[in-house]
Design a protein around this motif. Structure first.
Motif, PDB file in Angstrom:
ATOM      1  N   ASN A 185       0.787  -1.231   0.000  1.00 41.60           N
ATOM      2  CA  ASN A 185       0.000   0.000   0.000  1.00 41.60           C
ATOM      3  C   ASN A 185       0.822   1.286   0.000  1.00 41.60           C
ATOM      4  O   ASN A 185       0.388   2.305  -0.526  1.00 41.60           O
ATOM      5  N   ASP A 186       2.024   1.262   0.587  1.00 38.57           N
ATOM      6  CA  ASP A 186       2.794   2.503   0.689  1.00 38.57           C
ATOM      7  C   ASP A 186       4.293   2.238   0.487  1.00 38.57           C
ATOM      8  O   ASP A 186       4.980   1.866   1.438  1.00 38.57           O
ATOM      9  N   LEU A 216      -2.983  -7.588   4.229  1.00 40.94           N
ATOM     10  CA  LEU A 216      -3.384  -6.221   3.874  1.00 40.94           C
ATOM     11  C   LEU A 216      -4.910  -6.088   3.834  1.00 40.94           C
ATOM     12  O   LEU A 216      -5.450  -5.220   3.138  1.00 40.94           O
ATOM     13  N   GLU A 266      -6.254  -2.574   4.625  1.00 46.78           N
ATOM     14  CA  GLU A 266      -6.012  -1.624   3.521  1.00 46.78           C
ATOM     15  C   GLU A 266      -6.951  -1.893   2.347  1.00 46.78           C
ATOM     16  O   GLU A 266      -7.426  -0.963   1.680  1.00 46.78           O
ATOM     17  N   GLU A 313     -10.324  -0.423   3.074  1.00 48.96           N
ATOM     18  CA  GLU A 313     -10.300   1.019   2.832  1.00 48.96           C
ATOM     19  C   GLU A 313     -10.374   1.324   1.344  1.00 48.96           C
ATOM     20  O   GLU A 313     -11.033   2.269   0.918  1.00 48.96           O
TER      21      GLU A 313
END
Length: 274
Positions: free
Chosen positions: A170-171, A224, A227, A230
């Motif tokens: 995700n990041d 994840l 995430e 979201e």
């Protein structure tokens, strides 16, 4: 997906890699640094020859009784030495890590590629041969090849495969590019990888690019899951609007090993959902 017969020929260079510079004796104290390789050793019947594993090796359940020596990035070299291995099996890692491992390990280090679906059965045969379990390994590999070939034939008949994005991280936002293990899984399960044309195995992906590509299905590993939930709130994405964002068992999904058919079953079911 290639025909099962050509896949066997890929075994030749792998066997050369495994046996180069080694004696004919079967290793009795193997340390494996990759969950996929650990699963293969247990699969072919070489569990008693496994002396130690990485912290991430958690399958099959019987592996829990094996000593652990950390992970590939934080290896406990004292623990490794204490196990007195006669062979260390390692996945492909960066040059510096591999150089240090070879320097610190008194036992031979064998690097085994696990980057494609086709490498699974080659590795099963090679490790079966290496550990003295060739007949069982060859039979198991052949069974997997037949099942994989069936998925390949089925996926080839799909005229309009759904556009799929793999949510690797995700990041920064990352995915699986062309020629990767996940790319193989997506294709065999009946999908088309959004990033299939990327030459980098695991490229960074921009949010703007993802919106433009607008995949029909997004899936990622279970670690994840938060995430991904979201992501499901993003109204800009078609997959979010249609509630086609999924988390799948991270271990089953990401390990190029004997459970590949289970991974294909789970992914193909997700792709078939409307």
């Amino acid at each position: 997906m290639p025909d099962p017969k050509p896949m066997r020929f890929r075994l030749i260079p792998l066997l050369i890699l495994l046996f180069a510079g080694s004696a004919g004796a079967e290793p009795r104290r193997i340390v494996t640094l990759a969950p996929s390789l650990t699963e293969i050793l247990f699969f072919v019947g070489a569990a008693d020859q496994v002396a130690g594993v990485s912290d991430f090796c958690n399958y099959p359940p019987s592996v829990k009784g094996k000593p652990t020596i950390g992970g590939i990035n934080n290896l406990n070299y004292e623990a490794l030495a204490a196990l007195q291995p006669d062979l260390v099996l390692c996945p492909e890692v960066n040059r510096d890590l591999l150089s240090r491992l070879k320097r610190m390990s008194k036992a031979p280090v064998k690097v085994i590629s696990t980057d494609r679906v086709s490498s699974i059965t080659a590795n099963i045969r090679a490790l079966g041969q290496l550990t003295g379990h060739a007949p069982r390994a060859n039979a198991l590999a052949l069974g997997l090849e037949k099942k994989i070939a069936l998925y390949a034939r089925t996926s080839e008949k799909i005229k309009n495969p759904p556009l799929v994005f793999y949510y690797l991280w995700n990041d920064p936002l990352m995915t699986a590019g062309g020629g990767s293990y996940i790319d193989d899984l997506i294709r065999l399960a009946g999908g088309k990888n959004v990033a299939g044309g990327k030459k980098i195995l695991y490229p960074i992906y921009s949010w703007e690019r993802l919106i433009l590509d607008d995949p029909e299905v997004i899936f990622g590993p279970s670690n994840l899951e938060k995430e991904l939930r979201e992501l499901g709130k993003k109204s800009e994405l078609r997959a979010a609007k249609k509630r086609r964002i999924y988390s799948l068992d991270a271990d089953v999904l990401s390990r190029p090993g004997p459970r590949v058919i289970e991974a294909l079953e789970k992914l193909s079911l997700v792709l078939k959902k409307g």
